[in-house]
Design a protein around this motif. Structure first.
Motif, PDB file in Angstrom:
ATOM      1  N   VAL A  72       0.917  -1.152   0.064  1.00 43.21           N
ATOM      2  CA  VAL A  72       0.036   0.071  -0.220  1.00 43.21           C
ATOM      3  C   VAL A  72       0.931   1.308   0.056  1.00 43.21           C
ATOM      4  O   VAL A  72       1.923   1.246   0.388  1.00 43.21           O
ATOM      5  CB  VAL A  72      -1.172   0.101   1.167  1.00 43.21           C
ATOM      6  CG1 VAL A  72      -2.024  -1.298   1.324  1.00 43.21           C
ATOM      7  CG2 VAL A  72      -0.363   0.069   2.667  1.00 43.21           C
ATOM      8  N   VAL A  73       0.274   2.155  -0.470  1.00 47.83           N
ATOM      9  CA  VAL A  73       0.895   3.564  -0.507  1.00 47.83           C
ATOM     10  C   VAL A  73       0.059   4.482   0.170  1.00 47.83           C
ATOM     11  O   VAL A  73      -1.323   4.539  -0.613  1.00 47.83           O
ATOM     12  CB  VAL A  73       1.402   4.155  -2.008  1.00 47.83           C
ATOM     13  CG1 VAL A  73       1.880   5.505  -1.948  1.00 47.83           C
ATOM     14  CG2 VAL A  73       2.413   2.971  -2.714  1.00 47.83           C
ATOM     15  N   VAL A  99       4.383   5.619   3.119  1.00 46.41           N
ATOM     16  CA  VAL A  99       3.584   6.559   3.869  1.00 46.41           C
ATOM     17  C   VAL A  99       4.346   8.042   3.535  1.00 46.41           C
ATOM     18  O   VAL A  99       5.614   8.075   3.887  1.00 46.41           O
ATOM     19  CB  VAL A  99       3.604   6.520   5.500  1.00 46.41           C
ATOM     20  CG1 VAL A  99       2.726   7.523   5.895  1.00 46.41           C
ATOM     21  CG2 VAL A  99       2.995   5.135   5.731  1.00 46.41           C
ATOM     22  N   VAL A 100       3.740   8.816   2.671  1.00 45.59           N
ATOM     23  CA  VAL A 100       4.270   9.992   2.125  1.00 45.59           C
ATOM     24  C   VAL A 100       3.374  10.900   2.708  1.00 45.59           C
ATOM     25  O   VAL A 100       2.215  10.851   2.665  1.00 45.59           O
ATOM     26  CB  VAL A 100       4.210   9.916   0.708  1.00 45.59           C
ATOM     27  CG1 VAL A 100       4.966  10.999   0.068  1.00 45.59           C
ATOM     28  CG2 VAL A 100       4.844   8.627  -0.039  1.00 45.59           C
ATOM     29  N   VAL A 101       4.123  12.427   2.820  1.00 47.46           N
ATOM     30  CA  VAL A 101       3.542  13.446   3.376  1.00 47.46           C
ATOM     31  C   VAL A 101       4.155  14.886   2.698  1.00 47.46           C
ATOM     32  O   VAL A 101       5.550  14.576   2.897  1.00 47.46           O
ATOM     33  CB  VAL A 101       2.899  13.387   4.768  1.00 47.46           C
ATOM     34  CG1 VAL A 101       4.318  13.418   5.728  1.00 47.46           C
ATOM     35  CG2 VAL A 101       1.849  14.517   4.992  1.00 47.46           C
ATOM     36  N   ARG A 134       7.519   2.430   5.656  1.00 43.18           N
ATOM     37  CA  ARG A 134       8.688   3.475   5.471  1.00 43.18           C
ATOM     38  C   ARG A 134       7.882   4.815   5.571  1.00 43.18           C
ATOM     39  O   ARG A 134       6.815   4.896   4.728  1.00 43.18           O
ATOM     40  CB  ARG A 134       9.483   3.250   4.468  1.00 43.18           C
ATOM     41  CG  ARG A 134       8.959   3.212   2.946  1.00 43.18           C
ATOM     42  CD  ARG A 134      10.046   2.989   1.793  1.00 43.18           C
ATOM     43  NE  ARG A 134      10.546   1.788   1.949  1.00 43.18           N
ATOM     44  CZ  ARG A 134      11.571   1.389   1.137  1.00 43.18           C
ATOM     45  NH1 ARG A 134      12.159   1.952   0.233  1.00 43.18           N
ATOM     46  NH2 ARG A 134      11.729  -0.179   1.155  1.00 43.18           N
ATOM     47  N   LEU A 135       8.716   5.775   5.958  1.00 44.01           N
ATOM     48  CA  LEU A 135       7.988   7.214   5.866  1.00 44.01           C
ATOM     49  C   LEU A 135       8.800   8.244   5.032  1.00 44.01           C
ATOM     50  O   LEU A 135      10.037   8.214   5.255  1.00 44.01           O
ATOM     51  CB  LEU A 135       7.775   7.657   7.335  1.00 44.01           C
ATOM     52  CG  LEU A 135       7.515   9.210   7.615  1.00 44.01           C
ATOM     53  CD1 LEU A 135       5.917   9.229   6.858  1.00 44.01           C
ATOM     54  CD2 LEU A 135       7.505   9.645   8.887  1.00 44.01           C
TER      55      LEU A 135
END
Length: 280
Positions: free
Chosen positions: A114-115, A209-211, A234-235
């Motif tokens: 998942v992304v 996980v991207v932000v 991973r962030l």
């Protein structure tokens, strides 16, 4: 060139490239064109990138009323079945990320990794539910333009509004071209969403996980909470980006996504004879 899939509704979608499938789910109030930089890049990097318009958005059927996240998830499952895809990497931004988490509730066996970009897992608060319902009524009453003007500087970091006017114009066009009834139906559905927080620890698949560091809708703290609860995550923080880092800073976003995809182990299901999408 877009394609359409007809079931109980018509779904417009992109299907570019070849290789293992990556399904990308857009946020509110956008459409599949928000993934153009990722479709172009990853479609040439050995991935089959599928990006649909959710019901109520883009070229897909507008269904007034209330659209729960479960309905969006069922639409995506129908599209995977239509395309003969047994398992995929599933990614989403904002509302799209919540739809990814909803998909895991219903068909985890179809999800390889998942992304989760610029999203959060908690259920809506009572105040938030009231605000979403009020906004839904406003959009139906007034249309999308006033709302779009108000939120543009939160969707795209203010410094990008001047430095990247083409991105600002694209985001504005997506928002103002969305049917108010479709956007309102999604807002009402999101107001009812469950709390996905406990579920995160039960998602053993690899996760990215991207932000954007300047995102005020789903700040870095929300991303850290998701990352810390997932067993194999991973962030990645995209500097100087707000709520749409995939459009504001596509090179950095694409690099992080491609690195994550290349790190995934081979998918055994894709190599199983007779599996849809695998060798015959």
């Amino acid at each position: 060139m877009g394609t359409v899939f007809r079931t109980e509704i018509t779904v417009g979608y992109e299907d570019e490239g070849s290789g293992e499938p990556l399904l990308l789910v857009h946020g509110h109030p956008f459409n599949r064109s928000m993934w153009r930089p990722q479709i172009a890049h990853l479609g040439q990097a050995g991935w089959r990138v599928i990006a649909p318009d959710l019901r109520g958005y883009g070229e897909s059927t507008v269904v007034p009323g209330t659209t729960p996240l479960e309905t969006f998830a069922r639409d995506l499952l129908a599209l995977l079945d239509h395309l003969g895809i047994e398992r995929c990497v599933l990614g989403g931004l904002s509302m799209g990320g919540q739809i990814v988490m909803e998909c895991w509730r219903h068909f985890p066996e179809r999800i390889r990794a998942v992304v989760l970009a610029d999203t959060f897992a908690a259920a809506e608060t009572a105040e938030g539910r009231a605000a979403r319902h009020a906004m839904a009524e406003r959009l139906v009453r007034e249309g999308m333009t006033g709302y779009a003007r108000e939120v543009l500087a939160k969707m795209v970091a203010p410094h990008h509004l001047a430095a990247r006017p083409e991105v600002a114009a694209h985001v504005m066009e997506m928002m103002t071209s969305t049917a108010p009834e479709g956007a309102a139906a999604a807002l009402r559905g999101r107001a009812q969403r469950p709390d996905y927080t406990a579920q995160l620890s039960q998602m053993p698949v690899p996760a990215l996980v991207v932000v954007g560091t300047e995102d005020t809708y789903t700040p870095v703290s929300d991303a850290r909470e998701i990352h810390d609860r997932m067993p194999d995550a991973r962030l990645v923080l995209i500097e100087r980006a707000a709520h749409l880092p995939n459009l504001e800073r596509p090179d950095e976003f694409n690099a992080a996504l491609e690195e994550f995809l290349r790190s995934l182990p081979a998918d055994a299901a894709a190599d199983t004879p007779g599996t849809p999408g695998g060798p015959a």
